[in-house]
Design a protein around this motif. Structure first.
Motif, mmCIF file in Angstrom:
data_model
loop_
_atom_site.group_PDB
_atom_site.id
_atom_site.type_symbol
_atom_site.label_atom_id
_atom_site.label_comp_id
_atom_site.label_asym_id
_atom_site.label_seq_id
_atom_site.Cartn_x
_atom_site.Cartn_y
_atom_site.Cartn_z
ATOM 1 N N ALA A 1 236.899 -4.028 110.246
ATOM 2 C CA ALA A 1 237.601 -4.230 108.974
ATOM 3 C C ALA A 1 238.270 -5.599 108.929
ATOM 4 N N VAL A 2 238.882 -6.015 110.028
ATOM 5 C CA VAL A 2 239.534 -7.331 110.076
ATOM 6 C C VAL A 2 238.498 -8.447 109.943
ATOM 7 N N ILE A 3 237.359 -8.306 110.595
ATOM 8 C CA ILE A 3 236.309 -9.327 110.507
ATOM 9 C C ILE A 3 235.773 -9.419 109.079
ATOM 10 N N VAL A 4 235.528 -8.273 108.450
ATOM 11 C CA VAL A 4 235.007 -8.285 107.074
ATOM 12 C C VAL A 4 236.018 -8.916 106.124
ATOM 13 N N LEU A 5 237.284 -8.533 106.239
ATOM 14 C CA LEU A 5 238.304 -9.134 105.375
ATOM 15 C C LEU A 5 238.445 -10.629 105.651
ATOM 16 N N GLY A 6 238.351 -11.022 106.909
ATOM 17 C CA GLY A 6 238.413 -12.438 107.252
ATOM 18 C C GLY A 6 237.249 -13.228 106.662
ATOM 19 N N LEU A 7 236.053 -12.650 106.710
ATOM 20 C CA LEU A 7 234.885 -13.332 106.134
ATOM 21 C C LEU A 7 234.995 -13.448 104.619
ATOM 22 N N VAL A 8 235.526 -12.417 103.971
ATOM 23 C CA VAL A 8 235.733 -12.479 102.519
ATOM 24 C C VAL A 8 236.703 -13.611 102.185
ATOM 25 N N GLN A 9 237.806 -13.704 102.935
ATOM 26 C CA GLN A 9 238.771 -14.778 102.713
ATOM 27 C C GLN A 9 238.154 -16.151 103.014
ATOM 28 N N LEU A 10 237.356 -16.232 104.074
ATOM 29 C CA LEU A 10 236.720 -17.495 104.442
ATOM 30 C C LEU A 10 235.789 -17.991 103.339
ATOM 31 N N PHE A 11 234.935 -17.102 102.839
ATOM 32 C CA PHE A 11 234.006 -17.523 101.797
ATOM 33 C C PHE A 11 234.729 -17.837 100.492
ATOM 34 N N GLY A 12 235.834 -17.131 100.218
ATOM 35 C CA GLY A 12 236.647 -17.471 99.045
ATOM 36 C C GLY A 12 237.268 -18.848 99.182
ATOM 37 N N TRP A 13 237.759 -19.175 100.386
ATOM 38 C CA TRP A 13 238.346 -20.491 100.623
ATOM 39 C C TRP A 13 237.288 -21.589 100.504
ATOM 40 N N ILE A 14 236.098 -21.321 101.037
ATOM 41 C CA ILE A 14 235.025 -22.315 100.956
ATOM 42 C C ILE A 14 234.643 -22.576 99.503
ATOM 43 N N LYS A 15 234.550 -21.517 98.716
ATOM 44 C CA LYS A 15 234.189 -21.681 97.308
ATOM 45 C C LYS A 15 235.298 -22.399 96.531
ATOM 46 N N LYS A 16 236.550 -22.048 96.814
ATOM 47 C CA LYS A 16 237.675 -22.654 96.108
ATOM 48 C C LYS A 16 237.815 -24.143 96.427
ATOM 49 N N ASN A 17 237.609 -24.521 97.666
ATOM 50 C CA ASN A 17 237.770 -25.915 98.078
ATOM 51 C C ASN A 17 236.482 -26.715 98.030
ATOM 52 N N ASP A 18 235.413 -26.103 97.610
ATOM 53 C CA ASP A 18 234.113 -26.767 97.496
ATOM 54 C C ASP A 18 233.711 -27.437 98.814
ATOM 55 N N ALA A 19 233.918 -26.705 99.909
ATOM 56 C CA ALA A 19 233.554 -27.230 101.228
ATOM 57 C C ALA A 19 232.057 -27.039 101.453
ATOM 58 N N LYS A 20 231.467 -28.001 102.121
ATOM 59 C CA LYS A 20 230.050 -27.942 102.434
ATOM 60 C C LYS A 20 229.848 -28.206 103.925
ATOM 61 N N PRO A 21 230.060 -27.180 104.751
ATOM 62 C CA PRO A 21 229.910 -27.397 106.200
ATOM 63 C C PRO A 21 228.452 -27.545 106.594
ATOM 64 N N ALA A 22 228.223 -28.275 107.676
ATOM 65 C CA ALA A 22 226.875 -28.451 108.220
ATOM 66 C C ALA A 22 226.393 -27.125 108.813
ATOM 67 N N TRP A 23 225.105 -27.024 109.033
ATOM 68 C CA TRP A 23 224.525 -25.776 109.527
ATOM 69 C C TRP A 23 225.036 -25.427 110.910
ATOM 70 N N TRP A 24 225.283 -26.437 111.750
ATOM 71 C CA TRP A 24 225.695 -26.158 113.119
ATOM 72 C C TRP A 24 227.134 -25.662 113.211
#
Length: 93
Positions: A12-35
């Motif tokens: 549950a913590v991992i899933v909630l963390g991933l949801v927050q991570l992807f929300g942060w990435i979308k909000k900040n328009d981050a484009k991390p490299a594949w690696w």
């Protein structure tokens, strides 16, 4: 491995963390490299392996082996997760 409340909470913590991570990435328009994703995945796997090793070895009543083995996995895992966070925050546009 049986499904225990510990692993339900960790999932549950991992899933909630991933949801927050992807929300942060979308909000900040981050484009991390594949690696960068590989660093995060390997780091998370190492931390989960440390938890599993500690719980399993403590169940077998070997406390010294539990701590030493968990430290062996968790130190590189935390370092990789730190690098993942650093590179992710550096990839903001």
């Amino acid at each position: 491995m049986e499904l225990t409340p510990l692993w339900i909470v960790i999932t549950a913590v991992i899933v909630l963390g991933l949801v927050q991570l992807f929300g942060w990435i979308k909000k900040n328009d981050a484009k991390p490299a594949w690696w960068v994703w590989g660093l995060g995945a390997i780091g998370l796997l190492l931390v989960l392996m440390a938890i599993q090793h500690y719980v399993g070895t403590m169940a077998e009543m070997y406390p010294t082996a539990a701590v030493m083995g968990a430290a062996l996995f968790i130190v590189p895992g935390v370092i990789l997760l730190g690098l993942f966070g650093w590179r992710l925050s550096a990839s903001k546009s």
